[in-house]
Design a protein around this motif. Structure first.
Motif, short mmCIF file in Angstrom:
data_model
loop_
_atom_site.label_atom_id
_atom_site.label_comp_id
_atom_site.label_asym_id
_atom_site.label_seq_id
_atom_site.Cartn_x
_atom_site.Cartn_y
_atom_site.Cartn_z
N LEU A 141 -21.42 9.43 2.41
CA LEU A 141 -20.71 10.71 2.33
C LEU A 141 -19.34 10.69 3.00
N LYS A 142 -19.13 9.75 3.93
CA LYS A 142 -17.86 9.72 4.65
C LYS A 142 -17.10 8.40 4.47
N GLY A 143 -17.69 7.47 3.75
CA GLY A 143 -17.01 6.20 3.46
C GLY A 143 -16.86 5.28 4.64
N LYS A 144 -17.73 5.42 5.65
CA LYS A 144 -17.66 4.56 6.83
C LYS A 144 -18.51 3.31 6.65
N ASP A 145 -17.98 2.19 7.06
CA ASP A 145 -18.75 0.95 7.04
C ASP A 145 -19.72 0.92 8.23
N SER A 146 -20.84 0.22 8.05
CA SER A 146 -21.80 0.07 9.14
C SER A 146 -22.41 -1.31 9.09
N GLU A 147 -22.41 -1.98 10.25
CA GLU A 147 -23.03 -3.30 10.32
C GLU A 147 -24.55 -3.21 10.30
N LEU A 148 -25.10 -2.02 10.44
CA LEU A 148 -26.54 -1.87 10.53
C LEU A 148 -27.25 -2.30 9.25
N PHE A 149 -26.56 -2.25 8.12
CA PHE A 149 -27.22 -2.52 6.85
C PHE A 149 -26.91 -3.91 6.30
N GLY A 150 -26.22 -4.71 7.08
CA GLY A 150 -25.94 -6.08 6.65
C GLY A 150 -27.07 -7.04 6.97
N GLY A 151 -27.99 -6.61 7.79
CA GLY A 151 -29.10 -7.45 8.24
C GLY A 151 -29.48 -7.05 9.65
N PRO A 152 -30.49 -7.70 10.22
CA PRO A 152 -30.94 -7.35 11.58
C PRO A 152 -29.79 -7.43 12.58
N VAL A 153 -29.78 -6.49 13.54
CA VAL A 153 -28.76 -6.47 14.58
C VAL A 153 -29.42 -6.50 15.94
N GLU A 154 -28.71 -7.04 16.91
CA GLU A 154 -29.27 -7.22 18.25
C GLU A 154 -29.61 -5.89 18.90
N GLU A 155 -28.84 -4.85 18.60
CA GLU A 155 -29.05 -3.56 19.24
C GLU A 155 -30.37 -2.91 18.83
N TYR A 156 -30.81 -3.21 17.60
CA TYR A 156 -32.05 -2.61 17.09
C TYR A 156 -32.98 -3.69 16.54
N PRO A 157 -33.56 -4.49 17.43
CA PRO A 157 -34.43 -5.57 16.97
C PRO A 157 -35.71 -5.07 16.32
N GLU A 158 -36.05 -3.80 16.50
CA GLU A 158 -37.26 -3.25 15.91
C GLU A 158 -37.15 -3.11 14.37
N VAL A 159 -35.94 -3.17 13.85
CA VAL A 159 -35.72 -2.91 12.42
C VAL A 159 -35.59 -4.23 11.68
N SER A 160 -36.43 -4.41 10.67
CA SER A 160 -36.37 -5.61 9.83
C SER A 160 -36.08 -5.20 8.39
N PHE A 161 -35.66 -6.15 7.59
CA PHE A 161 -35.23 -5.90 6.23
C PHE A 161 -36.23 -6.50 5.25
#
Length: 373
Positions: free
Chosen positions: A350-370
């Motif tokens: 909705l705002k056109g902002k990029d986010s590294e969260l959806f490129g793959g697992p990130v160190e900040e949120y290790p609980e989230v897997s793809f």
């Protein structure tokens, strides 16, 4: 959903005392929020579940961003009294302290009149048999990032819906054959709410100075609400992105697919291989898509309830039956992860902002897997 409560009550009676001033933490976005609650009537549609012919009437909560400099701080009840008493009674009967939901509040802003700039609209549909009010803290957090977040109660589908005149509608026990109708009805509810938010006359009755811009909006939901979100997107092009929090898909969308951005966020162990509706829809999601899974989570991790447990000081004290419903992940951490990913998705769409969260697992949120393929 309340099996875990009954089990907890037999183990923890008298363990703690409920304060009269328990409050969720203030949302941490750049905005404060106001809260408006109202009923809206669809005069052109009969309620398919009502015992007599009558128009479909919905209850909604609207969380609106307010600049901190304009915030007249106040506390808003987490639940209105009838719903709170209804939910509390399920606890009191099994030995937990009285007044749990009656004691909770949200930190909000009072307002006489609001003039909305182009804050995008995000609509939310709850799980079957679950009041919209169990998602208010989540909606408020997302609104604080600069969204008008609107939660919707679907009468006869939620466990209890209380209207301003104190008319109370209790949930029905739907059969499996009625689920597609429930999803279709919810999808139409979502579109109706979006239409109403665009009408200055309707918004004026809520002390909001103008109609909202609904031309590019988002929708998300939990469980059956996630299915309804996808179904609503199929027939409403103004809904340009959606999120399904741990829900099986139903309806035409499973066969027809979607050509707009969609995120699926699952509890631990749920994925395309064990939900046939996910497997069927996945190749028919032809735009941006991701499938995420949250470690140590369960179905009702995707609600305010784990955070409520933490606020009440019950973190780590619940029996195994509670984990089956809420997961073993820390409640405040679960709240942070879920709202961060949902907000980041809508920031992107909705705002056109990029986010590294959806490129793959990130160190900040290790609980989230793809997942996905």
């Amino acid at each position: 959903m309340f099996k875990f409560i009954y089990q907890v009550a037999s183990i923890l009676p008298g363990l703690f005392h409920i304060s009269n001033t328990l409050s969720f933490p203030a949302p941490n976005g750049p905005y404060n929020t106001s809260l408006t609650i109202t009923a809206i009537k669809d005069k052109h549609r009969l309620d398919p579940f009502a015992p007599t012919q009558q128009p479909r009437v919905l209850m909604i909560s609207i969380f609106t961003p307010v600049h901190p400099s304009s915030c007249n701080a106040s506390l808003s009840a987490y639940m209105e009294p009838t719903t709170a008493a209804f939910e509390d009674a399920r606890l009191e009967a099994y030995g937990l302290p009285s007044g749990i939901f009656e004691s909770l509040s949200l930190q909000t802003c009072q307002h006489d009149s609001l003039d909305l700039p182009d804050f995008p609209i995000i609509l939310f549909s709850p799980a079957a048999g679950t009041t919209r009010l169990f998602y208010s803290a989540m909606a408020q957090q997302i609104a604080s990032a600069g969204y008008i977040a609107v939660t919707i109660d679907h009468p006869y589908d939620g466990d209890i819906v209380v209207f301003p005149d104190n008319t109370t509608v209790f949930g029905l026990d739907f059969t499996d054959d009625q689920i597609p109708l429930a999803v279709d009805t919810r999808a139409k509810d979502i579109s109706f709410v979006l239409n109403q938010l665009a009408r200055p006359g309707i918004m004026g009755t809520l002390n909001i100075d103008c109609g909202a811009n609904v031309s590019k909006s988002g929708v998300f939901g939990h469980s059956l609400g996630g299915a309804a979100s996808a179904e609503a997107m199929l027939f409403n092009s103004r809904l340009v992105g959606g999120v399904n929090l741990d829900g099986t898909f139903f309806g035409d969308v499973v066969e027809k697919g979607l050509h707009r951005s969609f995120l699926i966020f699952a509890h631990d162990g749920k994925n395309l291989t064990n939900d046939p509706s996910w497997e069927a829809l996945w190749p028919r999601l032809t735009s941006w898509k991701r499938e995420l899974m949250l470690a140590q989570s369960a179905h009702y991790t995707f609600s305010d309830l784990p955070d409520v447990v933490d606020i009440l000081g019950l973190g780590g004290l619940l029996p195994s039956e509670a984990e089956e419903m809420l997961g073993s992940i820390n409640g405040s951490r679960a709240f942070e992860v879920v709202t961060t990913y949902v907000q980041s998705f809508f920031d992107m769409v909705l705002k056109g902002k990029d986010s590294e969260l959806f490129g793959g697992p990130v160190e900040e949120y290790p609980e989230v897997s793809f997942g996905g393929y």
